[in-house]
Design an enzyme around this catalytic site. Structure first.
Site, PDB file in Angstrom:
ATOM      1  CG  ASN A 163     -83.537   8.467  12.909  1.00 48.53           C
ATOM      2  OD1 ASN A 163     -82.488   8.531  13.821  1.00 48.53           O
ATOM      3  ND2 ASN A 163     -84.076   7.231  12.450  1.00 48.53           N
ATOM      4  CG  ASP A 200     -90.892   2.567  11.794  1.00 49.53           C
ATOM      5  OD1 ASP A 200     -90.364   1.580  12.329  1.00 49.53           O
ATOM      6  OD2 ASP A 200     -91.058   3.614  12.168  1.00 49.53           O
ATOM      7  CE  LYS A 246     -76.980  14.355  -7.405  1.00 54.47           C
ATOM      8  NZ  LYS A 246     -76.169  15.678  -7.576  1.00 54.47           N
ATOM      9  N   PRO A 299     -88.039  -4.675   8.428  1.00 52.46           N
ATOM     10  CG  PRO A 299     -86.187  -6.177   8.404  1.00 52.46           C
ATOM     11  CD  PRO A 299     -86.857  -5.047   7.709  1.00 52.46           C
ATOM     12  CB  ILE A 313     -84.344  -5.289  14.968  1.00 52.83           C
ATOM     13  CG1 ILE A 313     -84.036  -4.781  13.411  1.00 52.83           C
ATOM     14  CG2 ILE A 313     -83.330  -5.938  15.464  1.00 52.83           C
ATOM     15  CD1 ILE A 313     -82.988  -3.583  13.295  1.00 52.83           C
ATOM     16  CB  VAL A 314     -86.691  -5.044  19.351  1.00 55.56           C
ATOM     17  CG1 VAL A 314     -88.278  -4.225  19.338  1.00 55.56           C
ATOM     18  CG2 VAL A 314     -86.711  -5.277  20.919  1.00 55.56           C
ATOM     19  CG  PHE A 320     -85.062   2.893  24.084  1.00 53.76           C
ATOM     20  CD1 PHE A 320     -84.275   1.568  24.641  1.00 53.76           C
ATOM     21  CD2 PHE A 320     -84.738   4.141  25.052  1.00 53.76           C
ATOM     22  CE1 PHE A 320     -83.350   1.931  25.604  1.00 53.76           C
ATOM     23  CE2 PHE A 320     -83.785   4.015  25.974  1.00 53.76           C
ATOM     24  CZ  PHE A 320     -82.960   3.230  26.092  1.00 53.76           C
ATOM     25  CE  LYS A 361     -94.111   2.008  19.362  1.00 54.37           C
ATOM     26  NZ  LYS A 361     -93.429   3.282  19.204  1.00 54.37           N
ATOM     27  CE  LYS A 416     -92.218  -2.084  18.242  1.00 50.64           C
ATOM     28  NZ  LYS A 416     -91.296  -1.931  17.104  1.00 50.64           N
TER      29      LYS A 416
HETATM   30  O1  PMT Z   1     -79.398   8.311  19.759  1.00 46.23           O
HETATM   31  P1  PMT Z   1     -79.899   9.324  20.732  1.00 46.23           P
HETATM   32  O2  PMT Z   1     -79.632  10.779  19.982  1.00 46.23           O
HETATM   33  O3  PMT Z   1     -79.351   9.325  22.109  1.00 46.23           O
HETATM   34  O4  PMT Z   1     -81.310   9.370  20.960  1.00 46.23           O
HETATM   35  C1  PMT Z   1     -81.745   8.351  21.701  1.00 46.23           C
HETATM   36  C2  PMT Z   1     -83.034   7.785  21.119  1.00 46.23           C
HETATM   37  C3  PMT Z   1     -84.192   8.900  21.443  1.00 46.23           C
HETATM   38  C4  PMT Z   1     -82.983   7.428  19.895  1.00 46.23           C
HETATM   39  C5  PMT Z   1     -83.617   6.629  22.315  1.00 46.23           C
HETATM   40  O5  PMT Z   1     -83.601   6.951  23.519  1.00 46.23           O
HETATM   41  C6  PMT Z   1     -84.748   6.003  21.746  1.00 46.23           C
HETATM   42  O6  PMT Z   1     -86.140   6.165  22.056  1.00 46.23           O
HETATM   43  N1  PMT Z   1     -84.657   5.075  20.910  1.00 46.23           N
HETATM   44  C7  PMT Z   1     -85.873   4.297  20.212  1.00 46.23           C
HETATM   45  C8  PMT Z   1     -86.125   5.156  18.845  1.00 46.23           C
HETATM   46  C9  PMT Z   1     -87.380   4.262  18.292  1.00 46.23           C
HETATM   47  O7  PMT Z   1     -87.185   3.924  17.008  1.00 46.23           O
HETATM   48  O8  PMT Z   1     -88.474   3.959  18.882  1.00 46.23           O
HETATM   49  P2  PMT Z   1     -89.779   3.308  18.258  1.00 46.23           P
HETATM   50  O9  PMT Z   1     -90.881   3.657  19.314  1.00 46.23           O
HETATM   51  O10 PMT Z   1     -90.026   3.894  16.686  1.00 46.23           O
HETATM   52  O11 PMT Z   1     -89.455   2.026  18.165  1.00 46.23           O
HETATM   53  C10 PMT Z   1     -89.773   0.969  19.080  1.00 46.23           C
HETATM   54  C11 PMT Z   1     -88.976   0.062  19.319  1.00 46.23           C
HETATM   55  O12 PMT Z   1     -88.818  -0.950  18.323  1.00 46.23           O
HETATM   56  C12 PMT Z   1     -87.668   0.320  19.609  1.00 46.23           C
HETATM   57  O13 PMT Z   1     -86.801  -0.525  20.373  1.00 46.23           O
HETATM   58  C13 PMT Z   1     -86.602   0.221  18.391  1.00 46.23           C
HETATM   59  O14 PMT Z   1     -85.288   0.019  18.182  1.00 46.23           O
HETATM   60  C14 PMT Z   1     -87.475  -0.712  17.602  1.00 46.23           C
HETATM   61  N2  PMT Z   1     -87.370  -1.253  16.499  1.00 46.23           N
HETATM   62  C15 PMT Z   1     -88.217  -0.143  15.804  1.00 46.23           C
HETATM   63  C16 PMT Z   1     -88.412  -0.482  14.259  1.00 46.23           C
HETATM   64  C17 PMT Z   1     -87.541  -1.489  13.583  1.00 46.23           C
HETATM   65  N3  PMT Z   1     -87.672  -1.677  12.538  1.00 46.23           N
HETATM   66  N4  PMT Z   1     -87.018  -2.412  14.527  1.00 46.23           N
HETATM   67  C18 PMT Z   1     -87.054  -2.143  15.774  1.00 46.23           C
HETATM   68  O15 PMT Z   1     -86.198  -2.959  16.343  1.00 46.23           O
END
Ligand code: PMT
Length: 401
Positions: free
Chosen positions: A210, A279, A289, A305, A307-308, A323, A337, A341
């Protein structure tokens, strides 16, 4: 909480239309508990009168270097020593050029040279002047000397132009000034941050990923280290240098980020998940390849998985902040969330706005707790990170009941 109680702030005002905001800034600084004295350049007095600032600050306003009467009161060296912080707002291009050249040709520049206190500048100028290489070079010099820059913000300007160069709002400046004094807010605290994207391999040369640049997570790591924390940054692939005093663990895939996070979380007090974790990952990674034999191809994906969630659900969980990157119904999806979470706080990011979020220098967020919601206006990710870290440190110390 009065974050600037007993702090002596010397507010320098240079010539620019944003000087009208300085009156409000005096009030905001005083609201935060500061004792404020104002110094104005000759050009500043073309935009706002010393009388206004004297009335608001409750102190005489200083305007000239060689004024025997003023020197008989509080002389310029005494004033330079009195200050806990010199905040110049607005800081014009000319003022910054003079500071970069070490000039002391008026009272304000002399005080900046003489003071042992930190100096912070809130630039305000036309976007063309801000972008000009001469101004940018001066900024670099000032930064290298340890002078803090608050802003500028981008947007519509008094002259009708649109772009960077607007002075930050008074409350933002007061918060940032307070932030400079809060740098021990995380003394002795161990903090883990995930940042950047993950890459999920398809074959040896291709992957799913991403647009995360890592800027937000790295800015948080820097701000946390500045606040005294021992910081471990678990980073996906980025182009960024590791901030000073931060330990970085480099990972590529979500599974690697998960493993590193679960290993480190046992030894951390605060965990911040800023990474944009993929995800899903391909169910199978081809060893060679993939050849283009067909017009279409299908890749089966399996869930990575979370993580958070794993960190927050652990019996010995740290204070956990997530986030939420959303494109619609940002706050309500983020709140969902937060609960799903099991987080202590979530930082909601509207990534539908191309000026903020992924791979931008600025951000704007809403910080959501069980019963709280706090909006932080658009500003640079580094400034925003300082505000977030101050807020997280406070919530970690005094969690809501
Ligand atoms: O890196 P930059 O270019 O500065 O951009 C910053 C950002 C936009 C990436 C950042 O500010 C941000 O929003 N990060 C979270 C991105 C995200 O994946 O959000 P989500 O809504 O999909 O996930 C929710 C939370 O679960 C996040 O804390 C994420 O880190 C966490 N997560 C998600 C999926 C996963 N498998 N494990 C996780 O821990």
């Amino acid at each position: 909480m009065k974050q600037l109680s007993n702090r002596h702030i010397l507010l320098g005002i240079s010539g620019g239309i944003a000087a009208y905001k300085s009156a409000e800034l005096v009030r905001r600084l005083k609201d935060h508990g500061a004792d404020v004295r104002v110094v104005m350049t000759a050009a500043a007095m073309e935009f706002i009168t010393p009388l206004t600032l004297q009335a608001l600050s409750g102190n005489p306003v200083h305007t000239t270097l060689l004024d025997p009467e003023a020197e008989a009161g509080m002389g310029h060296i005494e004033l330079a020593r009195w200050a806990d912080l010199i905040l110049v707002a607005p800081a014009s291009a000319d003022l910054m050029a003079r500071l970069a050249n070490g000039r002391g040709d008026d009272l304000l520049t002399t005080l900046c040279l003489a003071t042992p206190a930190p100096v912070a500048l809130a630039p305000a100028m036309n976007q063309g002047m801000w972008r000009d290489p001469a101004t940018q070079a001066n900024i670099e010099i000032l930064r290298e000397r340890g002078i803090a820059l608050f802003g500028p913000a981008a947007g519509e300007q008094a002259c009708g132009d649109v772009g960077p160069g607007r002075m930050l709002e008074a409350e933002q400046l007061a918060e940032l000034a307070a932030g400079l004094f809060q740098s021990r807010a995380l003394d002795g605290v161990k903090l883990c941050i995930t940042a950047g994207p993950t890459r999920e391999a398809i074959d040896p040369v291709r992957y799913i990923s991403n647009h995360s640049s890592g800027k937000m997570g790295y800015a948080l790591a820097e701000a946390a280290a500045d606040a005294g924390a021992q910081v471990t940054l678990i980073s996906g692939p980025t182009q960024l240098p590791c901030p000073e005093r931060v330990t970085r663990i480099d990972v590529i895939s979500a599974q690697q980020m998960y493993d590193a996070s679960l290993e480190k979380m046992g030894n951390c007090d605060i965990f911040i998940a800023c990474a944009a974790v993929a995800d899903y990952r391909p169910a199978n990674v081809e060893e060679q390849k993939i050849k283009k034999h067909n017009d279409a191809m299908r890749i089966e994906l399996v869930r990575n998985p979370d993580i958070v969630s794993a960190v927050a659900s652990h019996p010995k969980r740290p204070f956990t902040v997530g986030f939420a990157a959303e494109t619609q119904d940002v706050v309500s999806y983020a709140r969902d969330k937060l609960q799903r979470k099991k987080l202590d706080l979530i930082v909601a990011n509207d990534v539908s706005d191309s000026r903020i979020g992924f791979n931008t220098d600025d951000n704007r967020v809403t910080v959501i707790g069980a019963d709280t919601e706090q909006h932080i206006e658009q500003m640079s990710k580094r400034q925003l990170a300082r505000q977030l870290i101050a807020l997280i440190a406070q919530q970690h110390r005094e969690p809501a009941d």
